[in-house]
Design a protein around this motif. Sequence first.
Motif, short mmCIF file in Angstrom:
data_model
loop_
_atom_site.label_atom_id
_atom_site.label_comp_id
_atom_site.label_asym_id
_atom_site.label_seq_id
_atom_site.Cartn_x
_atom_site.Cartn_y
_atom_site.Cartn_z
N SER A 53 4.02 -6.05 4.97
CA SER A 53 2.57 -5.81 5.02
C SER A 53 2.37 -4.67 5.73
CB SER A 53 1.59 -6.95 5.33
OG SER A 53 1.74 -7.28 6.71
N ALA A 56 -3.55 -0.53 6.17
CA ALA A 56 -4.26 0.51 5.55
C ALA A 56 -5.22 1.41 6.33
CB ALA A 56 -4.71 0.32 4.11
N SER A 57 -6.09 0.40 7.00
CA SER A 57 -7.36 1.04 7.82
C SER A 57 -7.81 -0.02 8.60
CB SER A 57 -8.28 1.44 6.96
OG SER A 57 -9.03 0.58 6.39
N SER A 86 -4.51 -6.09 -1.79
CA SER A 86 -4.90 -5.92 -0.36
C SER A 86 -5.90 -7.12 0.11
CB SER A 86 -5.66 -4.64 -0.34
OG SER A 86 -6.90 -4.62 -1.06
N THR A 88 -8.77 -7.85 3.34
CA THR A 88 -9.63 -7.43 4.62
C THR A 88 -9.90 -8.67 5.46
OG1 THR A 88 -10.72 -5.69 3.15
CG2 THR A 88 -11.58 -6.24 5.32
N THR A 109 -9.77 -5.00 9.42
CA THR A 109 -8.35 -4.33 9.25
C THR A 109 -8.27 -4.55 7.59
OG1 THR A 109 -7.40 -4.76 11.31
CG2 THR A 109 -5.96 -4.13 9.55
N VAL A 110 -8.02 -3.46 6.88
CA VAL A 110 -7.34 -3.63 5.34
C VAL A 110 -5.89 -4.03 5.65
CG1 VAL A 110 -7.13 -2.62 3.08
CG2 VAL A 110 -9.32 -2.34 4.55
N VAL A 112 -2.27 -4.49 3.26
CA VAL A 112 -1.66 -4.42 1.80
C VAL A 112 -0.38 -4.97 2.04
CG1 VAL A 112 -0.67 -2.47 0.15
CG2 VAL A 112 -2.90 -1.94 1.59
N TYR A 114 3.47 -5.35 1.05
CA TYR A 114 4.34 -4.20 0.99
C TYR A 114 5.75 -4.84 0.68
CZ TYR A 114 6.19 0.44 1.86
OH TYR A 114 6.66 1.72 1.47
N ARG A 120 7.10 0.26 -1.65
CA ARG A 120 5.95 0.36 -2.08
C ARG A 120 4.90 -1.04 -2.12
NH1 ARG A 120 8.13 0.24 -8.38
NH2 ARG A 120 7.84 -2.11 -8.69
N PRO A 121 3.55 -0.82 -2.11
CA PRO A 121 2.76 -2.18 -2.24
C PRO A 121 2.93 -2.88 -3.45
CG PRO A 121 1.41 0.19 -1.87
CD PRO A 121 2.95 0.49 -2.43
#
Length: 146
Positions: A53, A56-57, A86, A88, A109-110, A112, A114, A120-121
């Motif tokens: 994973s 992302a933010s 994704s 959060t 936190t977001v 994703v 992986y 790639r996601p």
Amino acid sequence: MRHVFPCPLRWSDMDAFGHVNNVVFLRYLEEARIDFMFRLARQADSESFTGGSVVASHEITYVKPLKHRPEPVTVEMWVTRIGAASLTVAYEVRDRAGEGSTVYVRASTVVVPYDLEKERPRRLTDAERAFLKEYLDDSATGVGAA
């Protein structure tokens, strides 16, 4: 339900002003998230989040300075959103678990999922989604909450 993670403070976490440096709080959040996704999720399902994973933010609100002390802080963590590819999570870094204790940081936190081989996601699996739903509370976002 919330994941409660006791996080020790290290002497090196302090900055020149005598309190825990702002960037160190991201490490505390990471430690709680790793425990959540790599220990708890895998205990629930051996395949959960094994593919990897990425973050992302991050969004973080510093509520009160934290001075070094021998007792660990508590990082409470829960899921606020589950998407197709994704999720959060929200956090509160506080003195101890539960309401009424001092809150130092609120954050989110977001994450994703992986695919490390394909670089790639990927989508969340049914097992991951079922695990995350146990910790879902979309009424408390963690950031800026009172």
